[in-house]
Design a protein around this motif. Structure first.
Motif, PDB file in Angstrom:
ATOM      1  N   GLU A 104      12.330   5.371  -3.401  1.00 16.01           N
ATOM      2  CA  GLU A 104      11.707   4.462  -4.370  1.00 16.01           C
ATOM      3  C   GLU A 104      12.434   3.120  -4.457  1.00 16.01           C
ATOM      4  N   ALA A 105      13.765   3.151  -4.454  1.00 13.95           N
ATOM      5  CA  ALA A 105      14.532   1.900  -4.558  1.00 13.95           C
ATOM      6  C   ALA A 105      14.360   1.026  -3.316  1.00 13.95           C
ATOM      7  N   GLU A 106      14.112   1.629  -2.151  1.00 16.49           N
ATOM      8  CA  GLU A 106      13.853   0.856  -0.927  1.00 16.49           C
ATOM      9  C   GLU A 106      12.465   0.238  -0.968  1.00 16.49           C
ATOM     10  N   ALA A 107      11.501   1.006  -1.430  1.00 14.13           N
ATOM     11  CA  ALA A 107      10.114   0.547  -1.463  1.00 14.13           C
ATOM     12  C   ALA A 107       9.904  -0.562  -2.487  1.00 14.13           C
ATOM     13  N   PHE A 108      10.632  -0.446  -3.608  1.00 15.54           N
ATOM     14  CA  PHE A 108      10.440  -1.386  -4.706  1.00 15.54           C
ATOM     15  C   PHE A 108      11.768  -2.046  -5.072  1.00 15.54           C
ATOM     16  N   PRO A 109      12.065  -3.205  -4.490  1.00 15.18           N
ATOM     17  CA  PRO A 109      13.342  -3.870  -4.761  1.00 15.18           C
ATOM     18  C   PRO A 109      13.563  -4.215  -6.238  1.00 15.18           C
ATOM     19  N   LEU A 110      12.491  -4.343  -7.001  1.00 16.80           N
ATOM     20  CA  LEU A 110      12.612  -4.675  -8.426  1.00 16.80           C
ATOM     21  C   LEU A 110      12.531  -3.420  -9.312  1.00 16.80           C
ATOM     22  N   LEU A 111      12.741  -2.269  -8.743  1.00 17.22           N
ATOM     23  CA  LEU A 111      12.633  -1.003  -9.468  1.00 17.22           C
ATOM     24  C   LEU A 111      13.479  -0.990 -10.730  1.00 17.22           C
ATOM     25  N   LYS A 112      14.735  -1.352 -10.638  1.00 15.38           N
ATOM     26  CA  LYS A 112      15.626  -1.324 -11.818  1.00 15.38           C
ATOM     27  C   LYS A 112      15.104  -2.230 -12.927  1.00 15.38           C
ATOM     28  N   LYS A 113      14.607  -3.387 -12.536  1.00 16.54           N
ATOM     29  CA  LYS A 113      14.034  -4.306 -13.533  1.00 16.54           C
ATOM     30  C   LYS A 113      12.850  -3.638 -14.228  1.00 16.54           C
ATOM     31  N   HIS A 114      11.971  -3.023 -13.442  1.00 16.47           N
ATOM     32  CA  HIS A 114      10.757  -2.437 -14.004  1.00 16.47           C
ATOM     33  C   HIS A 114      11.048  -1.249 -14.912  1.00 16.47           C
ATOM     34  N   VAL A 115      11.902  -0.319 -14.475  1.00 18.55           N
ATOM     35  CA  VAL A 115      12.153   0.878 -15.292  1.00 18.55           C
ATOM     36  C   VAL A 115      12.954   0.554 -16.553  1.00 18.55           C
ATOM     37  N   ASN A 116      13.584  -0.600 -16.583  1.00 16.61           N
ATOM     38  CA  ASN A 116      14.317  -1.032 -17.772  1.00 16.61           C
ATOM     39  C   ASN A 116      13.544  -2.038 -18.620  1.00 16.61           C
ATOM     40  N   SER A 117      12.270  -2.225 -18.288  1.00 15.81           N
ATOM     41  CA  SER A 117      11.416  -3.152 -19.048  1.00 15.81           C
ATOM     42  C   SER A 117      10.625  -2.384 -20.105  1.00 15.81           C
ATOM     43  N   PRO A 118      10.539  -2.943 -21.303  1.00 19.51           N
ATOM     44  CA  PRO A 118       9.745  -2.290 -22.351  1.00 19.51           C
ATOM     45  C   PRO A 118       8.303  -2.052 -21.883  1.00 19.51           C
ATOM     46  N   GLY A 119       7.805  -0.867 -22.146  1.00 19.46           N
ATOM     47  CA  GLY A 119       6.425  -0.530 -21.830  1.00 19.46           C
ATOM     48  C   GLY A 119       6.210   0.135 -20.484  1.00 19.46           C
ATOM     49  N   PHE A 120       7.210   0.119 -19.598  1.00 19.01           N
ATOM     50  CA  PHE A 120       7.005   0.681 -18.258  1.00 19.01           C
ATOM     51  C   PHE A 120       6.549   2.138 -18.327  1.00 19.01           C
ATOM     52  N   PHE A 121       7.292   2.968 -19.026  1.00 18.96           N
ATOM     53  CA  PHE A 121       6.975   4.401 -19.055  1.00 18.96           C
ATOM     54  C   PHE A 121       5.765   4.699 -19.937  1.00 18.96           C
ATOM     55  N   GLU A 122       5.641   3.979 -21.030  1.00 25.70           N
ATOM     56  CA  GLU A 122       4.553   4.248 -21.966  1.00 25.70           C
ATOM     57  C   GLU A 122       3.189   3.870 -21.403  1.00 25.70           C
ATOM     58  N   SER A 123       3.158   2.895 -20.511  1.00 24.77           N
ATOM     59  CA  SER A 123       1.867   2.434 -19.991  1.00 24.77           C
ATOM     60  C   SER A 123       1.556   2.951 -18.586  1.00 24.77           C
TER      61      SER A 123
ATOM     62  N   SER B   1       0.857  -1.190   0.000  1.00 23.55           N
ATOM     63  CA  SER B   1       0.000   0.000   0.000  1.00 23.55           C
ATOM     64  C   SER B   1       0.889   1.235   0.000  1.00 23.55           C
ATOM     65  N   LEU B   2       0.330   2.353  -0.413  1.00 20.10           N
ATOM     66  CA  LEU B   2       1.090   3.603  -0.381  1.00 20.10           C
ATOM     67  C   LEU B   2       1.515   3.926   1.045  1.00 20.10           C
ATOM     68  N   GLU B   3       0.646   3.630   1.999  1.00 25.85           N
ATOM     69  CA  GLU B   3       0.975   3.900   3.405  1.00 25.85           C
ATOM     70  C   GLU B   3       2.178   3.060   3.863  1.00 25.85           C
ATOM     71  N   SER B   4       2.273   1.818   3.401  1.00 22.74           N
ATOM     72  CA  SER B   4       3.366   0.948   3.847  1.00 22.74           C
ATOM     73  C   SER B   4       4.733   1.370   3.308  1.00 22.74           C
ATOM     74  N   ILE B   5       4.754   2.172   2.261  1.00 21.63           N
ATOM     75  CA  ILE B   5       6.033   2.604   1.691  1.00 21.63           C
ATOM     76  C   ILE B   5       6.290   4.095   1.912  1.00 21.63           C
ATOM     77  N   ARG B   6       5.429   4.729   2.668  1.00 20.82           N
ATOM     78  CA  ARG B   6       5.541   6.160   2.957  1.00 20.82           C
ATOM     79  C   ARG B   6       6.885   6.473   3.609  1.00 20.82           C
ATOM     80  N   GLY B   7       7.590   7.431   3.037  1.00 20.16           N
ATOM     81  CA  GLY B   7       8.882   7.853   3.575  1.00 20.16           C
ATOM     82  C   GLY B   7      10.074   7.068   3.048  1.00 20.16           C
ATOM     83  N   LEU B   8       9.818   5.969   2.341  1.00 19.51           N
ATOM     84  CA  LEU B   8      10.915   5.180   1.780  1.00 19.51           C
ATOM     85  C   LEU B   8      11.316   5.731   0.415  1.00 19.51           C
TER      86      LEU B   8
END
Length: 175
Positions: free
Chosen positions: A41-60, A32-39
């Motif tokens: 982005e890289a702390e909140a989402f351990p797979l962040l690098k994978k996601h932002v480097n995946s085709p379609g992430f920004f476009e969708s 939830s947004l509340e559970s990641i409040r104050g973290l």
């Protein structure tokens, strides 16, 4: 006419909703947004690098509510530029361009600025969700609330929690 630089990710594009959805798809864990409040982005989402480097992430990425309507209202009163650090992630440049053309067809290509560091931006006003961009800016600054900045003091920046609040700040005579 005064000029405004508007950030894309976290201000126009709801990348947090995108991250939450992809995190759930990959892990089965519903954050939830509340559970990641104050973290960060890289702390909140351990797979962040994978996601932002995946085709379609920004476009969708979903649109943040109120962004289109408020930008349409600002354009007659301000010269609006969309400024995005698009060179950090190789796939993002073309995807962000397509996203903007899809969601903001009234924004012309001359109003789109894709860069690395935003230190070079010299508008009168900047709306961004990251201190690193606002702190080096010499004009008036608005901190768009996102979980990573919610518990931090806005300091010299004016905090806005929604596009309605942006509208109230920048078009006060309309209220």
């Amino acid at each position: 006419m005064k000029t405004i630089a508007v950030d894309m990710d976290g201000v126009l594009a709801d990348v947090y909703r995108q991250f939450l959805n992809l995190h759930f798809q990959d892990t089965g864990e519903k954050l939830s947004l509340e559970s990641i409040r104050g973290l960060k982005e890289a702390e909140a989402f351990p797979l962040l690098k994978k996601h932002v480097n995946s085709p379609g992430f920004f476009e969708s990425a979903p649109l943040i509510p109120g962004a289109q309507a408020t930008l349409k209202k600002l354009i007659p009163h301000y010269k609006v530029f969309i400024v995005s650090a698009a060179t950090e992630f190789p796939l993002s440049l073309h995807e962000k361009l397509r996203w903007l053309n899809n969601h903001f067809p009234f924004i012309q290509w001359q109003q789109m600025v894709f860069c690395g560091s935003k230190e070079i931006i010299r508008t009168d006003i900047m709306i961004d969700d990251h201190f690193k961009n606002l702190d080096t800016f010499s004009g008036k600054t608005y901190l768009f609330s996102q979980p990573h900045n919610e518990i931090a003091s806005p300091g010299k920046h004016i905090r806005v929690n929604s596009w309605k609040e942006v509208e109230m700040q920048l078009l006060p005579d309309k209220f």
